[in-house]
Design a protein around this motif. Structure first.
Motif, PDB file in Angstrom:
ATOM      1  N   ASP A 117      13.349 -19.122 -28.689  1.00  0.00           N
ATOM      2  CA  ASP A 117      14.549 -19.440 -29.462  1.00  0.00           C
ATOM      3  C   ASP A 117      15.227 -20.726 -28.999  1.00  0.00           C
ATOM      4  O   ASP A 117      16.356 -21.020 -29.399  1.00  0.00           O
ATOM      5  N   PHE A 118      14.546 -21.518 -28.161  1.00  0.00           N
ATOM      6  CA  PHE A 118      15.138 -22.757 -27.664  1.00  0.00           C
ATOM      7  C   PHE A 118      15.022 -23.847 -28.721  1.00  0.00           C
ATOM      8  O   PHE A 118      13.944 -24.113 -29.242  1.00  0.00           O
ATOM      9  N   ASN A 119      16.125 -24.478 -29.044  1.00  0.00           N
ATOM     10  CA  ASN A 119      16.163 -25.574 -30.014  1.00  0.00           C
ATOM     11  C   ASN A 119      16.156 -26.887 -29.242  1.00  0.00           C
ATOM     12  O   ASN A 119      17.198 -27.344 -28.762  1.00  0.00           O
ATOM     13  N   GLN A 120      14.974 -27.495 -29.133  1.00  0.00           N
ATOM     14  CA  GLN A 120      14.846 -28.692 -28.302  1.00  0.00           C
ATOM     15  C   GLN A 120      15.633 -29.870 -28.869  1.00  0.00           C
ATOM     16  O   GLN A 120      16.271 -30.623 -28.124  1.00  0.00           O
ATOM     17  N   GLU A 121      15.614 -30.032 -30.181  1.00  0.00           N
ATOM     18  CA  GLU A 121      16.335 -31.160 -30.784  1.00  0.00           C
ATOM     19  C   GLU A 121      17.835 -31.035 -30.544  1.00  0.00           C
ATOM     20  O   GLU A 121      18.502 -32.028 -30.195  1.00  0.00           O
ATOM     21  N   GLU A 122      18.351 -29.831 -30.699  1.00  0.00           N
ATOM     22  CA  GLU A 122      19.782 -29.616 -30.450  1.00  0.00           C
ATOM     23  C   GLU A 122      20.115 -29.855 -28.983  1.00  0.00           C
ATOM     24  O   GLU A 122      21.156 -30.434 -28.656  1.00  0.00           O
ATOM     25  N   ALA A 123      19.218 -29.400 -28.092  1.00  0.00           N
ATOM     26  CA  ALA A 123      19.446 -29.601 -26.659  1.00  0.00           C
ATOM     27  C   ALA A 123      19.427 -31.087 -26.309  1.00  0.00           C
ATOM     28  O   ALA A 123      20.244 -31.562 -25.497  1.00  0.00           O
ATOM     29  N   LEU A 124      18.512 -31.855 -26.908  1.00  0.00           N
ATOM     30  CA  LEU A 124      18.452 -33.287 -26.632  1.00  0.00           C
ATOM     31  C   LEU A 124      19.676 -34.022 -27.174  1.00  0.00           C
ATOM     32  O   LEU A 124      20.102 -35.040 -26.609  1.00  0.00           O
ATOM     33  N   VAL A 135      19.227 -29.522 -16.256  1.00  0.00           N
ATOM     34  CA  VAL A 135      19.993 -28.311 -16.542  1.00  0.00           C
ATOM     35  C   VAL A 135      20.059 -28.046 -18.047  1.00  0.00           C
ATOM     36  O   VAL A 135      19.878 -26.917 -18.507  1.00  0.00           O
ATOM     37  N   LEU A 136      20.296 -29.080 -18.825  1.00  0.00           N
ATOM     38  CA  LEU A 136      20.435 -28.903 -20.276  1.00  0.00           C
ATOM     39  C   LEU A 136      19.106 -28.571 -20.951  1.00  0.00           C
ATOM     40  O   LEU A 136      19.098 -27.968 -22.036  1.00  0.00           O
ATOM     41  N   LEU A 137      17.992 -28.946 -20.330  1.00  0.00           N
ATOM     42  CA  LEU A 137      16.680 -28.645 -20.910  1.00  0.00           C
ATOM     43  C   LEU A 137      16.042 -27.408 -20.296  1.00  0.00           C
ATOM     44  O   LEU A 137      14.933 -27.031 -20.669  1.00  0.00           O
ATOM     45  N   GLU A 138      16.744 -26.768 -19.355  1.00  0.00           N
ATOM     46  CA  GLU A 138      16.218 -25.550 -18.745  1.00  0.00           C
ATOM     47  C   GLU A 138      16.011 -24.479 -19.819  1.00  0.00           C
ATOM     48  O   GLU A 138      16.854 -24.268 -20.678  1.00  0.00           O
ATOM     49  N   GLY A 139      14.894 -23.806 -19.750  1.00  0.00           N
ATOM     50  CA  GLY A 139      14.586 -22.779 -20.743  1.00  0.00           C
ATOM     51  C   GLY A 139      13.957 -23.322 -22.005  1.00  0.00           C
ATOM     52  O   GLY A 139      13.923 -22.632 -23.029  1.00  0.00           O
ATOM     53  N   MET A 140      13.426 -24.547 -21.952  1.00  0.00           N
ATOM     54  CA  MET A 140      12.874 -25.174 -23.147  1.00  0.00           C
ATOM     55  C   MET A 140      11.594 -24.477 -23.644  1.00  0.00           C
ATOM     56  O   MET A 140      11.121 -24.779 -24.734  1.00  0.00           O
ATOM     57  N   HIS A 141      11.086 -23.530 -22.870  1.00  0.00           N
ATOM     58  CA  HIS A 141       9.865 -22.839 -23.283  1.00  0.00           C
ATOM     59  C   HIS A 141      10.138 -21.504 -23.953  1.00  0.00           C
ATOM     60  O   HIS A 141       9.208 -20.853 -24.417  1.00  0.00           O
TER      61      HIS A 141
END
Length: 521
Positions: free
Chosen positions: A378-385, A369-375
């Motif tokens: 404007d998705f910040n992968q580091e912030e999401a992780l 759920v937290l990584l949904e939309g990682m593509h």
């Protein structure tokens, strides 16, 4: 559209199961014929680029090619997408187009209301509406429905209605009731309730006419979707041949329509050749391995899973599946990231959380759920992780406390967070391990003559994403099999030219028999 005794039933769960089973049978036929398609030469004609020098295309030729491509995409979409259907047109709320349309419609219906309330009433506008309704209703009839066609023409005889209007003797209410009754005989069952309501609320003639036209628009959409479903069955039986002929017509007009496909296959063949040279070097030249076309095609399709669309255009033969392939890519990258996080968690924390399927399931869902939309751009992968790490540490501490274990120390939490954040690096060992094993899994599916039996056999370390991986594998293999069935002669012709420099191949070229089965699925 069929008459009432022949009309299609509305979509139901049982019907959806029939559609799915039909799709499975279609996939089976596709798999069985794909090898034959690839190895045949297509009578030296099918889907092979012309050898004549390129010519300058006229605007008419370009437009004709565009129309052919549009027809090809539509036919392909109907054949492979069981959910494809036409929706009634709807304009965005607040848009200028909708505002103009609503204003014009209101003015039209206001004029009709004014004419019908005049003393004596003016029927000109109403008669024009009746004439339009008659033509629409007649368009719904099957060619053999002569009796109903004759009846409609007699009841809605426009010359007679005009004469009655001139003498103020026309029964608009009765004509509208007949139209509603006829629509009830022609519509799909899903519209029966609306027809019933309309027939019971016939006091306001303007509202009745407005609702009749609204329902007629819906019936037009129902008719189109009924014809699409009928066409789908035909395309599933003969779709590959139909698409191949459509593509050949495009190729005849634009010989350069295979440039990207040729580059794609050439890259795979070069990779295969380099791999074989390395193997011969390691084996000190023992045995002579020759690259085979099936092996090259396997590698080519494996490349599609990691294709970078922003850097390289997709091969022309896969353009009709571009959106489906992108979705598979995105979902695959998401579950890979989830699997990497789970591997880090269990290797870092250790035995205290082993053998707890409920906890593993919660961590998996939370991470997904937290990584949904990682593509998205404007998705910040580091912030999401970082958010994933915080939530995981909280969930782990809660689980450990409930089972009388000490919570994670600050140092261990920091280590866990750092390792999770490190999967953004392409050379991260956990990330590399997961990506390599996913590639191995898909290569096995592509090479195996019966990939359905291999869907559940995921490599070690990917058990956590087994259901999702099997689902994506089935979807990808289905696309690959159908694509090879359609464009097998194209790929065979291109690879022969690349491998033998346009010269005839040997009578029996050495071939890896394990790879020969790629298209026999």
């Amino acid at each position: 559209m069929p008459l009432n005794d022949e009309r299609p039933a509305s979509t139901s769960d049982g019907e959806q199961q029939d559609v799915e089973s039909s799709s499975e049978r279609s996939d089976s036929v596709t798999s069985a014929s794909s090898r034959e398609s690839f190895t045949s030469d297509g009578s030296s004609k099918h889907c092979t680029p012309s050898s004549s020098p390129p010519k300058t295309l006229t605007l008419d030729e370009v437009m004709e090619s565009a129309r052919d491509l549009s027809s090809l995409r539509l036919a392909h979409e109907i054949a492979v997408n069981q959910d494809f259907h036409v929706e009634p047109q709807s304009l965005p709320e607040g848009s200028l187009t909708k505002l103009v349309r609503d204003t014009l419609h209101k003015a039209f219906w206001d004029i009709l209301a004014s004419e019908l309330t005049d003393d004596p009433p003016e029927y000109g506008q109403a008669i024009r509406l009746l004439a339009e309704i008659r033509e629409i209703v007649l368009s719904f009839l099957n060619p053999g429905a002569n009796r109903m066609r004759t009846q409609i023409m007699e009841v809605l005889d426009m010359d007679l209605i005009r004469q009655q209007a001139d003498n103020n003797a026309v029964d608009i209410q009765g004509l509208a009731s007949y139209i509603i009754s006829t629509m009830g005989k022609l519509c799909c069952p899903v519209r029966d309730e609306e027809i019933k309501k309309l027939s019971q609320n016939s006091d306001n003639m303007v509202t009745m006419f407005r609702e009749i036209f609204r329902l007629l628009d819906l019936m037009k959409t129902d008719l189109i979707n009924y014809e699409v479903d009928s066409l789908r069955l035909l395309l599933q039986r003969h779709g590959a041949e139909c698409e191949r002929e459509m593509f050949q017509s495009v190729l005849d007009k634009t010989p350069s329509a295979l440039n990207h496909t040729t580059s794609w296959l050439k890259s795979a063949l070069e990779e295969l050749t380099n791999n074989i040279r390395e193997e011969q070097t390691h084996s000190q030249g023992k045995g002579q391995l020759v690259p085979g076309p099936f092996q090259a095609l396997n590698i080519a399709f494996l490349h599609i899973l990691t294709w970078e669309n922003d850097k390289n255009p997709l091969p022309e033969t896969l353009m009709n599946d571009e959106i489906r392939l992108q979705k598979i890519q995105q979902q695959l990258q998401l579950i890979q990231a989830v699997n990497e996080v789970l591997l880090i968690i269990f290797s870092t924390v250790g035995g205290a959380i082993q053998g707890l399927p409920l906890l593993s399931g919660r961590l998996k869902r939370m991470t997904g759920v937290l990584l949904e939309g990682m593509h998205s751009p404007d998705f910040n992968q580091e912030e999401a992780l970082e958010g994933v790490s915080a939530q995981i540490c909280s969930e782990l501490n809660k689980s450990l406390t409930e089972r009388s274990y000490p919570p994670l120390s600050p140092a261990l939490q920091a280590t866990l967070t750092g390792q999770i954040l490190s999967i953004t690096q392409k050379d991260n060992p956990i990330r590399t391990l997961v990506e390599d094993r996913v590639q191995q899994y898909f290569m096995v599916l592509i090479c195996d003559p019966k990939p359905q039996s291999k869907l559940e056999q995921v490599p070690v370390g990917l058990t956590a994403i087994k259901p999702e991986l099997a689902c994506l594998g089935a979807r990808f293999i289905s696309l690959v099999n159908y694509n090879i069935t359609v464009y097998g002669p194209t790929y065979g012709g291109i690879l022969r030219k690349l491998m033998f420099n346009s010269s005839p191949p040997p009578a029996n070229p050495p071939q890896d028999t394990a790879q020969d089965s790629v298209t026999s699925k």
